[in-house]
Design an enzyme around this catalytic site. Sequence first.
Site, PDB file in Angstrom:
ATOM      1  N   TYR A  14      12.760 -33.715   2.854  1.00  0.00           N
ATOM      2  CA  TYR A  14      12.535 -35.134   3.157  1.00  0.00           C
ATOM      3  C   TYR A  14      13.518 -35.589   4.250  1.00  0.00           C
ATOM      4  CZ  TYR A  14      16.503 -34.420   0.488  1.00  0.00           C
ATOM      5  OH  TYR A  14      17.708 -33.919   0.115  1.00  0.00           O
ATOM      6  N   SER A 251      23.983 -33.334  -0.866  1.00  0.00           N
ATOM      7  CA  SER A 251      22.836 -32.428  -0.869  1.00  0.00           C
ATOM      8  C   SER A 251      21.860 -32.801  -1.971  1.00  0.00           C
ATOM      9  CB  SER A 251      23.298 -30.987  -1.058  1.00  0.00           C
ATOM     10  OG  SER A 251      23.488 -30.722  -2.433  1.00  0.00           O
ATOM     11  N   LYS A 252      20.602 -32.502  -1.691  1.00  0.00           N
ATOM     12  CA  LYS A 252      19.557 -32.842  -2.644  1.00  0.00           C
ATOM     13  C   LYS A 252      19.774 -32.106  -3.967  1.00  0.00           C
ATOM     14  CE  LYS A 252      14.833 -33.384  -3.643  1.00  0.00           C
ATOM     15  NZ  LYS A 252      13.625 -33.982  -3.229  1.00  0.00           N
ATOM     16  N   ARG A 253      20.209 -30.860  -3.853  1.00  0.00           N
ATOM     17  CA  ARG A 253      20.374 -30.043  -5.057  1.00  0.00           C
ATOM     18  C   ARG A 253      21.366 -30.702  -6.010  1.00  0.00           C
ATOM     19  NH1 ARG A 253      23.543 -26.161  -6.423  1.00  0.00           N
ATOM     20  NH2 ARG A 253      24.643 -26.205  -4.426  1.00  0.00           N
ATOM     21  N   GLY A 256      20.416 -35.179  -5.707  1.00  0.00           N
ATOM     22  CA  GLY A 256      19.049 -35.605  -5.967  1.00  0.00           C
ATOM     23  C   GLY A 256      18.534 -36.626  -4.975  1.00  0.00           C
TER      24      GLY A 256
END
Length: 497
Positions: A14, A251-253, A256
């Site tokens: 995204y 980070s997304k990890r 979220g």
Amino acid sequence: MTIRVRFAPSPTGYLHIGSARTALFNYLYAKHVGGKFLLRIEDTDIARSTDESTRSILEGLEWLGFAPDEEIVFQSNNADKHRAAALKLLEEGKAYRDFTPKEDRGDKNIKEAIVEKARQNQGVKSMRDNPFRDLSKEESDHRAANGEPFAIRLKVPEFGKTSFEDGVYGLTERDYAEIEDLVLLRSDGHPLYNLAVVCDDIEMEITDIIRGQDHLTNTHKQILIYQALGATPPRFAHLPLILAPGGKKLSKRIHGEIVSMTTYRDHGFLAAAFRNFLALLGWSPKTEQEIMNLEELVNVFSLEGIHRNNAIFNFDANNPKRWTDDKALWMNAEYVRTMPIGELLPFVKAELKSAKLWRDEYEDDDKEWFEKTADLIRQRFFTLKDFSSQGRAYFSEDFDFDQAAIEKNLKKFPDLQTWLPELAEKFEPMESFTHDEIETVVKQFTEEKGAKLGVIMNGARALLTGLAVGPSMLAIFETLGKEKSILRLKSQVAWNL
Ligand code: GLU
């Protein structure tokens, strides 16, 4: 010369907050000088690029209002040009074929081989130790003609350094000795990132590259490619990173949805507010002014205002109520509460529509009421979502009661169970139901009962809106009107909760 900048996201996820800020700074920089803001989707990593990601990035940019001034460029469409450039460099002796077997060819293996060789050479380490670097042209052509697979590497000059004046960090240099002979074209003919970026930036006539500081090492490599191709490198400016509290990478990890741009749109942020917030994440104008619309940002933006230290996106990941940066929320509230009401209404409408609370009369017979109500209730709101949650009681009979409000403002005063319906009786004969008249009636009633005005008002607020806080109670009565006020004052629903 017209300034031309580009935002060049890789569609592998995204639109990340950091990328959105890069897009914003490019946009502001270009518009400040009447230049062009272009968009290039770097979709050459076939394994990781997805159409869904491209869509989500475009959606995020559209939401933020950064429309490119020319057609979007998709990097994968230019692969032939990238290959041609690599072959040209090979032809000119500025690149060479590397016949290292595939399994040994990764940069990591090459680096290890170099380290090993350095060990053998009593510690003299050289990035130029690739055995194929100095293969004669005849032998190289011969092996290629025999079908032996090869990658094409840039022949980085032996001595010297790349140097450029970074728009944020100033003079930046790197010794050639620290740069490996980078792969331009893989043995399967796939052009690699640095080559593709340089070719496209030349083709798009980019004059200024503004991107994350994480690209700094690439920049040195890219300058070498520009030089090899005989092109003048553009100006570069690298942006400090945006980190999570504690200095970790965002980070997304780990963090979220907090990292994704669409999250803010979906949580009722106004693009104008988020843009304003992003602009101040690592940049400041010379003044103390914080609230700036896009036009103002364009007018005052300059690279000099970019801070060299990394910015922190401040949120408390353990507290769901604080899922975003406090300043972002504050900024959004400022916009919700103070932007011209006429500009806010379309957003309120969209929010009510999505919550199935919208009625067409709000734009017709009840237009004035709708505008006044939105203006009244927004004073305590933070996001557009608040119009359909905290503001629900203004648009629907089906709203929730906050348990704490019921306990504190209603049940603690059992007299209210008869008083409030009695107050409703007093409202019945009123012909005009406006602020002053309501005030007279409520005050008279309060005196009659020997009650405290605050107790009556807080109880009424709990019954009429379900909440303990909100606009002034007289304004709430007036806004909801006589009929609804009476109905809700008499209702026993909250008492039975
Ligand atoms: N595609 C790269 C990225 O998403 C940016 C490349 C560039 O700006 O040069 O990080």
